[in-house]
Design a protein around this motif. Structure first.
Motif, mmCIF file in Angstrom:
data_model
loop_
_atom_site.group_PDB
_atom_site.id
_atom_site.type_symbol
_atom_site.label_atom_id
_atom_site.label_comp_id
_atom_site.label_asym_id
_atom_site.label_seq_id
_atom_site.Cartn_x
_atom_site.Cartn_y
_atom_site.Cartn_z
ATOM 1 N N THR A 72 14.014 -3.897 -34.669
ATOM 2 C CA THR A 72 13.351 -5.199 -34.785
ATOM 3 C C THR A 72 14.269 -6.298 -35.300
ATOM 4 O O THR A 72 14.013 -7.478 -35.042
ATOM 5 C CB THR A 72 12.115 -5.095 -35.700
ATOM 6 O OG1 THR A 72 12.507 -4.535 -36.959
ATOM 7 C CG2 THR A 72 11.058 -4.199 -35.076
ATOM 8 N N TRP A 73 15.333 -5.937 -36.013
ATOM 9 C CA TRP A 73 16.243 -6.984 -36.486
ATOM 10 C C TRP A 73 16.877 -7.716 -35.310
ATOM 11 O O TRP A 73 17.125 -8.926 -35.375
ATOM 12 C CB TRP A 73 17.308 -6.376 -37.404
ATOM 13 C CG TRP A 73 18.355 -5.550 -36.722
ATOM 14 C CD1 TRP A 73 18.299 -4.223 -36.450
ATOM 15 C CD2 TRP A 73 19.618 -6.007 -36.215
ATOM 16 N NE1 TRP A 73 19.441 -3.804 -35.802
ATOM 17 C CE2 TRP A 73 20.275 -4.889 -35.657
ATOM 18 C CE3 TRP A 73 20.255 -7.241 -36.187
ATOM 19 C CZ2 TRP A 73 21.532 -4.979 -35.077
ATOM 20 C CZ3 TRP A 73 21.515 -7.319 -35.603
ATOM 21 C CH2 TRP A 73 22.135 -6.199 -35.059
ATOM 22 N N GLN A 74 17.124 -7.009 -34.211
ATOM 23 C CA GLN A 74 17.697 -7.647 -33.035
ATOM 24 C C GLN A 74 16.717 -8.633 -32.414
ATOM 25 O O GLN A 74 17.111 -9.686 -31.907
ATOM 26 C CB GLN A 74 18.104 -6.585 -32.007
ATOM 27 C CG GLN A 74 19.264 -5.718 -32.458
ATOM 28 C CD GLN A 74 19.781 -4.829 -31.341
ATOM 29 O OE1 GLN A 74 19.437 -5.010 -30.175
ATOM 30 N NE2 GLN A 74 20.615 -3.869 -31.685
ATOM 31 N N ALA A 116 8.816 -14.516 -33.742
ATOM 32 C CA ALA A 116 9.685 -13.346 -33.615
ATOM 33 C C ALA A 116 9.447 -12.364 -34.760
ATOM 34 O O ALA A 116 9.386 -11.147 -34.547
ATOM 35 C CB ALA A 116 11.151 -13.782 -33.588
ATOM 36 N N THR A 117 9.303 -12.877 -35.975
ATOM 37 C CA THR A 117 9.036 -12.009 -37.119
ATOM 38 C C THR A 117 7.668 -11.359 -37.000
ATOM 39 O O THR A 117 7.502 -10.161 -37.299
ATOM 40 C CB THR A 117 9.123 -12.810 -38.430
ATOM 41 O OG1 THR A 117 10.407 -13.437 -38.520
ATOM 42 C CG2 THR A 117 8.931 -11.907 -39.636
ATOM 43 N N GLY A 118 6.677 -12.103 -36.535
ATOM 44 C CA GLY A 118 5.347 -11.533 -36.338
ATOM 45 C C GLY A 118 5.353 -10.422 -35.302
ATOM 46 O O GLY A 118 4.686 -9.385 -35.465
ATOM 47 N N ALA A 132 4.520 -6.455 -35.994
ATOM 48 C CA ALA A 132 3.542 -5.725 -35.182
ATOM 49 C C ALA A 132 4.150 -4.434 -34.635
ATOM 50 O O ALA A 132 3.493 -3.380 -34.598
ATOM 51 C CB ALA A 132 3.053 -6.607 -34.036
ATOM 52 N N LEU A 133 5.412 -4.513 -34.228
ATOM 53 C CA LEU A 133 6.100 -3.313 -33.753
ATOM 54 C C LEU A 133 6.297 -2.306 -34.880
ATOM 55 O O LEU A 133 6.224 -1.088 -34.659
ATOM 56 C CB LEU A 133 7.449 -3.694 -33.140
ATOM 57 C CG LEU A 133 7.390 -4.394 -31.778
ATOM 58 C CD1 LEU A 133 8.768 -4.903 -31.384
ATOM 59 C CD2 LEU A 133 6.846 -3.461 -30.706
ATOM 60 N N GLN A 183 0.850 -14.550 -37.748
ATOM 61 C CA GLN A 183 1.726 -14.507 -36.576
ATOM 62 C C GLN A 183 1.949 -13.085 -36.051
ATOM 63 O O GLN A 183 2.597 -12.895 -35.016
ATOM 64 C CB GLN A 183 3.099 -15.111 -36.932
ATOM 65 C CG GLN A 183 3.052 -16.591 -37.296
ATOM 66 C CD GLN A 183 3.157 -17.459 -36.055
ATOM 67 O OE1 GLN A 183 2.773 -17.061 -34.962
ATOM 68 N NE2 GLN A 183 3.689 -18.658 -36.221
ATOM 69 N N VAL A 184 1.438 -12.084 -36.769
ATOM 70 C CA VAL A 184 1.635 -10.696 -36.343
ATOM 71 C C VAL A 184 0.909 -10.472 -35.024
ATOM 72 O O VAL A 184 -0.328 -10.534 -34.952
ATOM 73 C CB VAL A 184 1.128 -9.720 -37.426
ATOM 74 C CG1 VAL A 184 1.225 -8.280 -36.918
ATOM 75 C CG2 VAL A 184 1.924 -9.893 -38.699
#
Length: 422
Positions: A59-61, A76-78, A82-83, A201-202
């Protein structure tokens, strides 16, 4: 390049602290538990890391790739969070299946199976690639390094307490679990200070609506991460399944000491990826220079392993672990090759060719796992180490060929520059 080297410096500094402290907790664990006890410990750790590696996403990518948009990293963070929740759900099921099946194929005592399952769950709940992505997006590598240093510190303290008060496999697993929770908490606290974490935002839908290729990138990077786990943690599990707990413990020690360069490769990859995303035109030259520098570092490190490796093994882990010296040297060579290939793999991923990078990594990894039993029948731990070396060499060669092919195609389709006077 100045910012890149500064960021690599932060990451390598963190790795250096981790390396020094890892020698301390490795010595405490090996000398307290012995070959067989350390083997059981290594198998539980490998189970936990296998579950998190297979179920989690890079997820950092995603935060770095899509968080630099004009509307900021919120979506993007949300998406990354979620992932992470999806990873916890999938990983819990996978952990239950693997631990239940472990009594059939792994040399783990039945009374340690619940401990193994608990460690898997803690590892899943302590996923931390999303806050790392937030910090890397803002190039806060120093903050990330400081937070990640919590893990080896807690491990050392926990290993010391375990050696004194609970000198068993359970004691050391509890110390490792506490370290996972502590480092995850530290990273999330720093990420929340850097960027507001908006739970509203998730979502698994917003980013794919904005970027039609999102899921392809997600699954490609996930499968690449899973292959990295297969090449390391699954290898430990299979060595244990084939040769028993003692060989698993020996391979774990040889891998941890010999493949320290792999951790350096990961540091280089993590530092260079945001730079490659933000500077596409200069990416090839940047990756080539990093590969050349890495080659020099790899040669020096392998030379050090050859000269001082046997003494280091016996001084840290004890006389019983001296037999894994040549396996450690072979794994050091594999680590040097991975160090050279780190920037090349990041270059492929940064240009949207994560699927290509996955395929190049997949074939050698599958071959290595398939040939492991034959290699161990031929030469024990050294044979297992040679399969890792061959896998790394083939993968890095594939990365180099893919990049060269891409450059040739790009040059062929670019129109020739106009001549003066035309």
């Amino acid at each position: 390049m100045g910012r890149l080297f500064r960021n690599i410096g932060w990451l390598l500094g963190g790795r250096a602290v981790n390396a020094v402290l890892s020698l301390v907790y490795l010595a405490l664990a090996t000398r307290t538990l012995g070959l067989e006890g350390f083997g059981a410990f290594a198998l539980i750790i490998a189970l936990g890391q296998t579950v998190t590696g297979l179920a989690s996403f890079q997820t950092w990518q995603f935060v770095v790739r899509w968080g630099s948009a004009a509307d900021g990293p919120g979506k993007a963070t949300g998406f990354a969070m979620a992932l992470d929740l999806l990873s916890v759900a999938m990983g819990s099921v996978l952990a239950a299946a693997l631990v239940w099946a472990a009594q059939i194929w792994l040399p783990l005592p039945r009374d340690l199976l619940w401990l193994a399952f608990g460690f898997c769950l803690v590892s899943l709940l302590a996923l931390r690639t999303t806050p790392i992505g937030v910090l890397r997006l803002r190039f806060r590598f120093g903050m990330a390094t400081a937070a990640e240093a919590v893990q080896p510190v807690v491990r050392v303290v926990g290993a010391g307490l375990a050696a004194i008060f609970l000198p068993t496999v359970t004691g050391f697993i509890l110390a490792w679990a506490a370290a996972e929770v502590a480092v995850a908490a530290a990273l999330w606290i720093l990420a929340a200070r850097e960027e507001r974490i908006d739970l509203a935002q998730v979502s698994l839908r917003r980013i794919p609506r904005l970027h039609p290729d999102a899921w392809r990138f997600v699954w490609s990077t996930n499968m690449t991460g899973s292959l990295n786990i297969a090449g390391k943690q699954v290898m430990v599990l299979l060595v244990g399944a084939i040769g028993g707990a003692e060989l698993a413990g020996g391979f774990r020690v040889a891998s941890q000491l010999g493949q320290a360069l792999v951790h350096l490769a990961q540091a280089v990859s993590k530092a260079i990826y945001p730079e490659l995303v933000h500077a596409q035109e200069a990416a090839h030259g940047m990756a080539r220079r990093m590969a050349n520098i890495s080659m020099i570092g790899g040669i020096l490190a392998v030379s050090f392993a050859l000269v001082f490796g046997r003494w280091g093994l016996q001084a840290i882990a004890g006389e019983a672990f001296g037999v894994v010296y040549w396996a450690m040297v072979i794994l050091a060579v594999a680590g040097a090759i991975e160090l050279i290939g780190a920037s090349l793999e990041s270059l492929l991923v940064s240009t949207g060719r994560a699927g290509t990078a996955f395929l190049i990594r997949a074939v050698p990894t599958v071959l290595a796992l398939a040939l492991l039993g034959m290699a161990m029948d031929w030469n024990g731990l050294n044979g297992a180490a040679l399969t890792v070396l061959a896998s790394s060499a083939l993968a890095v060669l594939g990365f180099r060929m893919a990049i060269s092919s891409h450059q040739q195609v790009t040059m062929a389709v670019e129109p020739p520059s106009a001549k003066p006077g035309d």
